[in-house]
Structure formats: C-alpha cells, structure tokens
Design a protein around this motif. Structure first.
Motif, PDB file in Angstrom:
ATOM      1  N   LEU A 107     -39.244   6.822  -4.454  1.00  0.00           N
ATOM      2  CA  LEU A 107     -39.536   7.961  -5.521  1.00  0.00           C
ATOM      3  C   LEU A 107     -40.738   8.501  -5.780  1.00  0.00           C
ATOM      4  O   LEU A 107     -40.828   9.680  -6.077  1.00  0.00           O
ATOM      5  CB  LEU A 107     -38.829   7.172  -6.737  1.00  0.00           C
ATOM      6  N   LYS A 108     -41.755   7.602  -5.680  1.00  0.00           N
ATOM      7  CA  LYS A 108     -43.129   8.272  -5.673  1.00  0.00           C
ATOM      8  C   LYS A 108     -43.430   9.385  -4.730  1.00  0.00           C
ATOM      9  O   LYS A 108     -44.068  10.358  -5.140  1.00  0.00           O
ATOM     10  CB  LYS A 108     -44.388   6.970  -5.664  1.00  0.00           C
ATOM     11  N   LEU A 109     -43.017   9.127  -3.468  1.00  0.00           N
ATOM     12  CA  LEU A 109     -43.270  10.145  -2.515  1.00  0.00           C
ATOM     13  C   LEU A 109     -42.696  11.281  -2.820  1.00  0.00           C
ATOM     14  O   LEU A 109     -43.127  12.587  -2.766  1.00  0.00           O
ATOM     15  CB  LEU A 109     -42.800   9.341  -1.197  1.00  0.00           C
ATOM     16  N   LYS A 110     -41.309  11.191  -3.259  1.00  0.00           N
ATOM     17  CA  LYS A 110     -40.642  12.625  -3.464  1.00  0.00           C
ATOM     18  C   LYS A 110     -41.282  13.192  -4.695  1.00  0.00           C
ATOM     19  O   LYS A 110     -41.311  14.224  -4.449  1.00  0.00           O
ATOM     20  CB  LYS A 110     -39.015  11.843  -3.761  1.00  0.00           C
ATOM     21  N   GLU A 111     -41.560  12.517  -5.744  1.00  0.00           N
ATOM     22  CA  GLU A 111     -41.922  13.114  -6.809  1.00  0.00           C
ATOM     23  C   GLU A 111     -43.267  13.912  -6.687  1.00  0.00           C
ATOM     24  O   GLU A 111     -43.099  15.185  -7.310  1.00  0.00           O
ATOM     25  CB  GLU A 111     -42.285  12.065  -7.734  1.00  0.00           C
ATOM     26  N   ILE A 112     -44.169  13.418  -6.003  1.00  0.00           N
ATOM     27  CA  ILE A 112     -45.355  14.116  -6.101  1.00  0.00           C
ATOM     28  C   ILE A 112     -45.663  14.675  -4.790  1.00  0.00           C
ATOM     29  O   ILE A 112     -46.641  15.544  -4.661  1.00  0.00           O
ATOM     30  CB  ILE A 112     -46.557  13.405  -6.503  1.00  0.00           C
TER      31      ILE A 112
ATOM     32  N   CYS B 193     -49.281  11.125 -16.550  1.00  0.00           N
ATOM     33  CA  CYS B 193     -49.015  11.566 -15.110  1.00  0.00           C
ATOM     34  C   CYS B 193     -47.610  11.584 -15.148  1.00  0.00           C
ATOM     35  O   CYS B 193     -46.930  10.556 -15.783  1.00  0.00           O
ATOM     36  CB  CYS B 193     -49.630  10.980 -13.897  1.00  0.00           C
ATOM     37  N   VAL B 194     -46.786  12.563 -14.587  1.00  0.00           N
ATOM     38  CA  VAL B 194     -45.347  12.532 -14.744  1.00  0.00           C
ATOM     39  C   VAL B 194     -45.002  11.383 -13.836  1.00  0.00           C
ATOM     40  O   VAL B 194     -43.831  10.586 -14.498  1.00  0.00           O
ATOM     41  CB  VAL B 194     -44.772  13.859 -14.240  1.00  0.00           C
ATOM     42  N   ALA B 195     -45.398  11.052 -12.853  1.00  0.00           N
ATOM     43  CA  ALA B 195     -45.086  10.071 -11.972  1.00  0.00           C
ATOM     44  C   ALA B 195     -45.640   8.985 -12.482  1.00  0.00           C
ATOM     45  O   ALA B 195     -46.902   8.719 -12.666  1.00  0.00           O
ATOM     46  CB  ALA B 195     -45.464  10.068 -10.754  1.00  0.00           C
ATOM     47  N   SER B 196     -44.860   7.561 -12.874  1.00  0.00           N
ATOM     48  CA  SER B 196     -45.158   6.576 -13.429  1.00  0.00           C
ATOM     49  C   SER B 196     -45.542   5.456 -12.562  1.00  0.00           C
ATOM     50  O   SER B 196     -45.276   5.267 -11.453  1.00  0.00           O
ATOM     51  CB  SER B 196     -43.776   6.072 -14.096  1.00  0.00           C
ATOM     52  N   THR B 197     -46.819   5.008 -13.071  1.00  0.00           N
ATOM     53  CA  THR B 197     -47.292   3.960 -12.032  1.00  0.00           C
ATOM     54  C   THR B 197     -47.689   2.879 -12.848  1.00  0.00           C
ATOM     55  O   THR B 197     -46.898   1.577 -12.969  1.00  0.00           O
ATOM     56  CB  THR B 197     -48.819   4.471 -11.377  1.00  0.00           C
TER      57      THR B 197
ATOM     58  N   ILE C 162     -34.995  -0.264 -20.689  1.00  0.00           N
ATOM     59  CA  ILE C 162     -36.256  -0.233 -20.113  1.00  0.00           C
ATOM     60  C   ILE C 162     -36.827   1.322 -20.148  1.00  0.00           C
ATOM     61  O   ILE C 162     -36.003   2.116 -19.600  1.00  0.00           O
ATOM     62  CB  ILE C 162     -36.417  -0.817 -18.827  1.00  0.00           C
ATOM     63  N   SER C 163     -37.899   1.471 -20.938  1.00  0.00           N
ATOM     64  CA  SER C 163     -38.282   3.086 -20.957  1.00  0.00           C
ATOM     65  C   SER C 163     -39.836   3.110 -21.369  1.00  0.00           C
ATOM     66  O   SER C 163     -40.069   2.562 -22.215  1.00  0.00           O
ATOM     67  CB  SER C 163     -37.468   3.595 -22.169  1.00  0.00           C
ATOM     68  N   GLN C 164     -40.477   4.001 -20.621  1.00  0.00           N
ATOM     69  CA  GLN C 164     -41.688   4.022 -20.852  1.00  0.00           C
ATOM     70  C   GLN C 164     -41.978   4.928 -22.157  1.00  0.00           C
ATOM     71  O   GLN C 164     -42.698   4.547 -23.044  1.00  0.00           O
ATOM     72  CB  GLN C 164     -42.533   4.868 -19.761  1.00  0.00           C
ATOM     73  N   SER C 165     -41.320   5.878 -22.241  1.00  0.00           N
ATOM     74  CA  SER C 165     -41.273   6.882 -23.351  1.00  0.00           C
ATOM     75  C   SER C 165     -40.583   6.541 -24.542  1.00  0.00           C
ATOM     76  O   SER C 165     -41.070   6.799 -25.652  1.00  0.00           O
ATOM     77  CB  SER C 165     -40.802   8.476 -22.865  1.00  0.00           C
ATOM     78  N   GLY C 166     -39.528   5.819 -24.455  1.00  0.00           N
ATOM     79  CA  GLY C 166     -38.685   5.467 -25.446  1.00  0.00           C
ATOM     80  C   GLY C 166     -37.982   6.471 -25.727  1.00  0.00           C
ATOM     81  O   GLY C 166     -37.380   6.319 -27.067  1.00  0.00           O
ATOM     82  N   GLU C 167     -37.890   7.631 -25.256  1.00  0.00           N
ATOM     83  CA  GLU C 167     -37.123   8.823 -25.587  1.00  0.00           C
ATOM     84  C   GLU C 167     -36.221   9.523 -24.771  1.00  0.00           C
ATOM     85  O   GLU C 167     -35.548  10.501 -24.807  1.00  0.00           O
ATOM     86  CB  GLU C 167     -38.032   9.977 -26.019  1.00  0.00           C
ATOM     87  N   THR C 168     -35.981   8.697 -23.401  1.00  0.00           N
ATOM     88  CA  THR C 168     -35.043   9.164 -22.620  1.00  0.00           C
ATOM     89  C   THR C 168     -33.683   9.420 -23.011  1.00  0.00           C
ATOM     90  O   THR C 168     -33.084   8.220 -23.470  1.00  0.00           O
ATOM     91  CB  THR C 168     -35.030   8.213 -21.408  1.00  0.00           C
ATOM     92  N   ALA C 169     -33.267  10.437 -22.992  1.00  0.00           N
ATOM     93  CA  ALA C 169     -31.848  10.550 -23.709  1.00  0.00           C
ATOM     94  C   ALA C 169     -30.780  10.052 -23.325  1.00  0.00           C
ATOM     95  O   ALA C 169     -30.052   9.121 -24.105  1.00  0.00           O
ATOM     96  CB  ALA C 169     -31.581  12.044 -23.650  1.00  0.00           C
TER      97      ALA C 169
ATOM     98  N   CYS D   1     -33.579   4.897 -16.509  1.00  0.00           N
ATOM     99  CA  CYS D   1     -33.612   5.661 -15.627  1.00  0.00           C
ATOM    100  C   CYS D   1     -34.808   5.564 -14.641  1.00  0.00           C
ATOM    101  O   CYS D   1     -35.710   5.410 -15.088  1.00  0.00           O
ATOM    102  CB  CYS D   1     -33.316   7.153 -16.354  1.00  0.00           C
ATOM    103  N   GLY D   2     -34.683   6.198 -13.496  1.00  0.00           N
ATOM    104  CA  GLY D   2     -35.925   6.414 -12.625  1.00  0.00           C
ATOM    105  C   GLY D   2     -36.739   5.307 -12.291  1.00  0.00           C
ATOM    106  O   GLY D   2     -36.064   4.331 -12.069  1.00  0.00           O
ATOM    107  N   THR D   3     -38.046   5.362 -12.519  1.00  0.00           N
ATOM    108  CA  THR D   3     -38.805   4.011 -12.285  1.00  0.00           C
ATOM    109  C   THR D   3     -38.395   2.946 -13.011  1.00  0.00           C
ATOM    110  O   THR D   3     -38.506   1.887 -12.560  1.00  0.00           O
ATOM    111  CB  THR D   3     -40.171   4.645 -12.568  1.00  0.00           C
ATOM    112  N   ALA D   4     -38.017   3.367 -14.173  1.00  0.00           N
ATOM    113  CA  ALA D   4     -37.710   2.273 -15.309  1.00  0.00           C
ATOM    114  C   ALA D   4     -36.502   1.205 -14.749  1.00  0.00           C
ATOM    115  O   ALA D   4     -36.324   0.147 -14.645  1.00  0.00           O
ATOM    116  CB  ALA D   4     -37.548   2.764 -16.628  1.00  0.00           C
TER     117      ALA D   4
END
Ligand code: AGP
Length: 617
Positions: A493-498, A406-410, A355-362, A309-312
C-alpha cells in the motif's frame, strides 16, 4: 477530505485562516478558496490547484479583515475547477459557504431551487446550501428571529441528507461566522477575544490548546468573544472545552524534506508514547484506567471483530494473528466499507474494535454505529483525541502517535500495532486467572521495541541506494507468510500510495496458484522472511520466484545468513519475538516507498487523488 478553517477576532483574519489551511492541505488539494468580510463587503477568491495558487489572487485583499473562512478541496461532485472550488455563494453574493462532506439529496434540492429562480454556477452538491440559506433567511427575518441567519441555517440543515461540516459567513452578520456538523469533523479553537475553526486539531495548535469539538447536528454562532451552540431543533447546548496536549512542533516538518520521513523517524518515540503508563512496574499491561469494563464482561466476549480501512485495516490483519494466538478466541477482520452492507452477526458477546488514525473515517464510523445498535461493545483504537470514533465508541484506547500529517500513514500504523498488542495482553490478563504464559516475554520484548525500531531505521542508506534501481519498475510484488503477510499488505500500500508504482501483496503460498505467471526477468519481489517457523517455507517461495527471473529483495532477521545468500538485495532488521516482528519489519518498507517516490519526484506528503481523512463513503 476537504479542509475547512476560519478566524474571527481582532487580528488580520485572512493570513490566519490561510496559515491554518496550509496545515490541512493533506485533507485535499485540488482547489482552494477563501471568503472574507472587510470594508468592501463579502469577497470570495478561489482557484484550481494547491493553496499556494491563491497567493497571487489575494494580493491587495484582506487589509482590516477580521473574519475569514477558507477551504481546500478533495473533489467528490464535479471535477477540480475554479467554479467547483469552495466557497459557494447564494444568488445575492451575500452568503458564502464552505463544506466538507456530501449532500446526498442535492439533486432534488437543486431542481427545486432552480425552479424557484436560483442560479447555480457549479456542479457541486455544496452549492444548494447557500441558496437554501438565502431562501430560509427571508422567512427567518420575516418571523422576527433574534439571529435570522442561525435560524435559516437550522432550517436549511433540516432539509439536507448526508454528511457535512460547514462554515458560513454572511454580509448580513459581519461580526460572526456560523458552523455546523453531521458526520464530518469540525472543531472550534478558543482564544482570548478571537476564535478559530478547523476540520482538524493540528491546524489550531499554533494558536490555542482549548477546543470545542462539534457533535452531530450542532450549529454554532462564533463571534470574537462568544460561541453559542444549538441543536438543529433550536435547543441550546453547553459543551466543555477539551484541552489538547499535543506538541505544536509535532505538526511541523522540523527540518525534514517531507512529513513522511519525519514521521517514519519519529517511530521509536511514538511507540514509547503508545506504551507509556500502560505497563505496570511489575511488567503487566494494565489498561483499566482507560478502558473500564467489569471483569465478567471481558470474560463474556466470545468473539472479536476488528474493523478498519486501509493501513488501519492492515494493522488489524496483524492483530488478528496476535489475538488468536494469545486469546484463543475467534477474531474476524472486516473492511469497514463492506462491514455494514453484509448485515454482520453481532451481539452483546462481541467486542468490536474499530481502528482509525483520524477517528473520522466515514466507513469506520458507520461500522461503530451499526455495532452499537446491535448491542456489541465498541472499543476504539484511535489517534485523534475528540474525534467522532473516539467519542462514539463505548471505550477508547488512544494511540498517542501525535499528529500525522503525511497522507501515507507510518507512525500511526506502528502505534496501532502497539495499542492492539496492549489490548490483547490486557484482555489475556483479565480473562484468565493468573498470568498468561506468553504475557511476560511479550511485555519484556515490547519494551525493547523503540530501540529495535531505531536500529531498523539505520537501514536508511542501504534502502536509499537500493531504491534507485526500482524507479522504472512498473510493478512490485510483496510476499510474506503469517504475520509477514500482514506487513506485506502495508508495504505494498505504501508503494502504491506515494510512488504510484503498482505494488501487490500476496500470501507467499498463493503465488503458485496464479500470480507467479506475472513474474518475469527483473520483476522486483520483496520477500519478508522474519517469522522463524515459516522461514523455510518462505525460502522455497523465494527460490520459486528467483527461478523465474525475479529480482528478490529480502527483509530478514539480522542473523539470517541463509536467506541473505539467495536473494539479490537484503535488508537486515533486529530480532525480536515473531509476534512483534511487524513493528520492526515494516520500517524498511516505509523507507523503500519513500525513497522510490522521492527519486521519482512524487508529491510524497500529498499523493495525487488521495486525502488524509476519508470522511465520505
Ligand atoms: C494510509 O496510508 C492511507 N492513507 C489510508 O489507507 C488510511 O489508513 C485509511 O484511510 C484509514 O484512515 P484512518 O486510520 O484515519 O481511519
């Protein structure tokens, strides 16, 4: 989404639980609350807004309190309000619950409980939990259960459908708190004569490195000196703790105004960390110590499915180009939230890569479960050690980007790219006899990437000055072709998010099929032109938007003078192999989003409506 913390031990529980909670504020921040047990009994304090809004309300509370739970909310059921903030209590005010997740059958449960005389004060799904515990507690006490609250909690959770990580305190059991999980994360930090709980490991790092990761349908009773785990059916559980090696300072701001800037700047180091120990002295990628499959299994894969999802997901976009070029295997890329509703075709010859940063994305976790059920091999690219996807995948390749706050992933994005490149190179090595012709130059170029990203970061001043000119722009277009399009998606996505400015990524060749109608005098169009074989085509696209009055901002390789001549602003990034350019080219887009958002005075680390870890579908 939603953060939970708690403390039980010999120290003052309230400041410790709150301190941990502040480290989880990225998980949700529309309201917050605490429940604490002190000489005066169970007290609940909650408020709309960020955690700081609790401070004045907590004046005079917590002295001598040795047990507290706390919560920061990301609203799902019921708007942000004090009533809807957690903790929620039962009718007697003796049981308090904090929850992360969604109780799907809450309406039916609520109707039943209301009919039985329970009074509800919120619109949330969570509030059924304390009332159900209250109801089952009477029965558990009557049945002479050794730990009636634990028995009541088990009975409660057997009735609910949906996802939950919960913590419960009760005046009936002032020496311990209770925890449980299904599909939402919760960890217990182990100390000497004290225990901590949290939704996420960074909240614990200042206190302990030893954590017990709860698994689905675990229920725990946590006192200062013991942790007792059971399954929902009452079976006792023994679980070995996990030792976390993350640096505690990595979860702090370290002098930066925002985590985002710190995390952008950490990328040379995190890229190095992602590669560490994975390239042999001879320059070969070798992941066999981490992902162990027999050679014949690697060779038998006839399809790769990337799901995220998202950045991933955007990291997966770049990986698809890379894998297809390197492996000549069909690669599918799937948005996790769509994947399982499509009834995808998977079998034992499919390698599924979540692919997941948190490993928890439902959604991504649901995709992992579906893929495993259908017999595919699941190899997770995950940042958070001990997370659900890391545990449930057949194999894991950790990205080792450290805690991303940061919520926005970099930095997680660039580490995902690196991990995916490594996986592609490993696969290429094990699938064919001898070395793949592209492997050697790619590995060599990857080793130079930290230094190149450092150079890309030198654009900070140029980007910062440029950003001032775009704070009033309602829209941005971000164009690219091939791998540049993958980067454009992430940049938009980065622009939108922050910054909350609408950013739209487009495959540059698509502009003339419709979106070009939206370009007028001064429309900012970011044009990525870092792919040598597509550069001339991209030049034509830049001319097309310029001819309609666009303000063109180009991201080009350092020696590309031709593109630089036809645009209004140019950002030069160092040259590497085209396949690896996304790692370098994304940096100015991360910086641009950051500086535009900063100029607009946005809440950069905690953008409105978003949460770091999306544990609801
Ligand atoms: C990235 O900036 C976003 N916050 C979001 O798109 C994120 O990448 C997505 O929710 C996936 O999260 P995950 O990597 O933890 O699974």
């Amino acid at each position: 989404m939603c953060g939970i913390t708690g403390y039980v031990g010999a120290r003052q529980a309230l400041p410790l639980a709150l301190d941990q909670l502040r480290k989880l504020e990225y998980r949700g921040y529309d309201s917050a609350g605490v429940a604490l047990l002190d000489a005066a009994g169970l007290q609940v304090v909650k408020s709309v807004g960020k955690i700081a809004s609790l401070d004045p309300l907590l004046d005079g509370h917590g002295n001598g309190c040795l047990l507290a739970i706390a919560h920061t909310r990301w609203a799902t059921h019921g708007r942000p309000s004090t009533d809807n903030a957690h903790p929620h209590t039962d009718c007697s005010g003796q049981i308090a619950v904090v929850h992360n997740g969604i109780i799907e059958n809450y309406l039916a449960l609520r109707e039943r409980l209301e009919a039985a005389g329970h009074t509800f004060r919120s619109e949330t799904d969570t509030e059924v939990l304390p009332h159900l515990i209250e109801e089952h507690l009477q029965a558990a006490e009557g049945a002479g259960e050794a730990d009636p609250l634990a028995a009541a909690l088990r009975a409660t959770l057997r009735e609910v459908r949906g996802s939950f990580a919960i913590a419960v305190v009760s005046a009936h059991t002032p020496d311990r708190l209770y925890v449980a999980r299904r599909d939402s994360p919760l960890v217990i930090g182990l100390g000497a004569g004290e225990h901590f709980i949290a939704s996420d490991i960074p909240a614990l790092l200042a206190h302990t490195r030893d954590v017990l990761v709860l698994e689905d349908d675990d229920i725990g009773a946590v006192s200062p000196t013991s942790v007792t785990l059971h399954k929902l059916d009452g079976t006792p559980v023994q679980r070995a703790p996990l030792r976390i090696t993350w640096d505690a300072a990595a979860a702090e701001k370290g002098g930066y105004d925002h985590y985002m800037l710190k995390e952008i700047r950490e990328q040379p180091a995190t890229i190095r960390d992602t590669m560490r120990g994975r390239v042999t002295p001879e320059g070969r990628v070798d992941l066999s110590g981490e992902v162990s499959l027999p050679a014949e299994k690697w060779r038998a894969f006839n399809r790769i499915t990337l799901v995220a999802c998202g950045t991933a997901y955007y990291a997966g976009y770049a990986a698809r180009y890379f894998f297809e070029r390197l492996l000549r295997l069909p690669v599918e890329l799937e948005i996790a939230s769509e994947f399982r509703y499509r009834d995808p075709i998977l079998d034992e010859h499919t390698l599924v890569v979540p692919i997941s940063q948190s490993g928890e994305t439902a959604d991504t976790l649901a995709a992992v479960r579906l893929a495993r059920r259908q017999g595919a091999t699941v190899l997770g690219i995950v940042n958070v050690v001990g997370s659900s996807i890391a545990r449930e995948a057949d194999q894991v390749l950790h990205t080792w980007a450290g805690p991303e706050i940061c919520v926005a992933s970099t930095k997680a994005y660039t580490s995902q790219l690196i991990a995916l490149y490594l996986l592609g190179l490993h696969l290429a090595g094990v699938r064919q006899e001898g070395t793949h012709p592209l492997a050697e130059p790619l590995v060599g170029a990857m080793q130079a990437l930290p230094a190149l990203v450092e150079q890309a970061l030198d654009n900070d001043r140029v980007v910062q000055e440029m950003a001032h000119n775009f704070t009033r722009s309602p829209d941005f277009f971000v164009l690219g072709r091939g791998l540049d399009y993958a980067v454009a998606l992430e940049g938009a996505l980065k622009l939108k998010e922050i910054s909350y400015i609408h950013g739209e990524a487009l495959a540059a060749g698509e502009m003339k099929h419709g979106p070009l109608a939206l370009v007028s005098e001064g429309t900012p169009v970011i044009c990525l032109a870092t792919q040598d074989d597509l550069r001339e085509k991209m030049l034509s696209n830049i001319k097309e938007v310029k001819a309609r009055g666009a303000t063109a901002i180009a991201v080009v390789k350092e020696d590309d003078t031709e593109t630089a001549r036809i645009v209004d602003y140019v950002v030069r990034v160092p040259r590497t192999l085209d396949e690896l350019m996304p790692v370098v080219a994304v940096v100015p887009l991360q910086l641009l989003a950051y500086y535009v958002a900063r100029d607009l005075g946005r809440e950069i680390d905690q953008p409105r409506n978003l949460a770091k870890s999306v544990t609801v579908e």
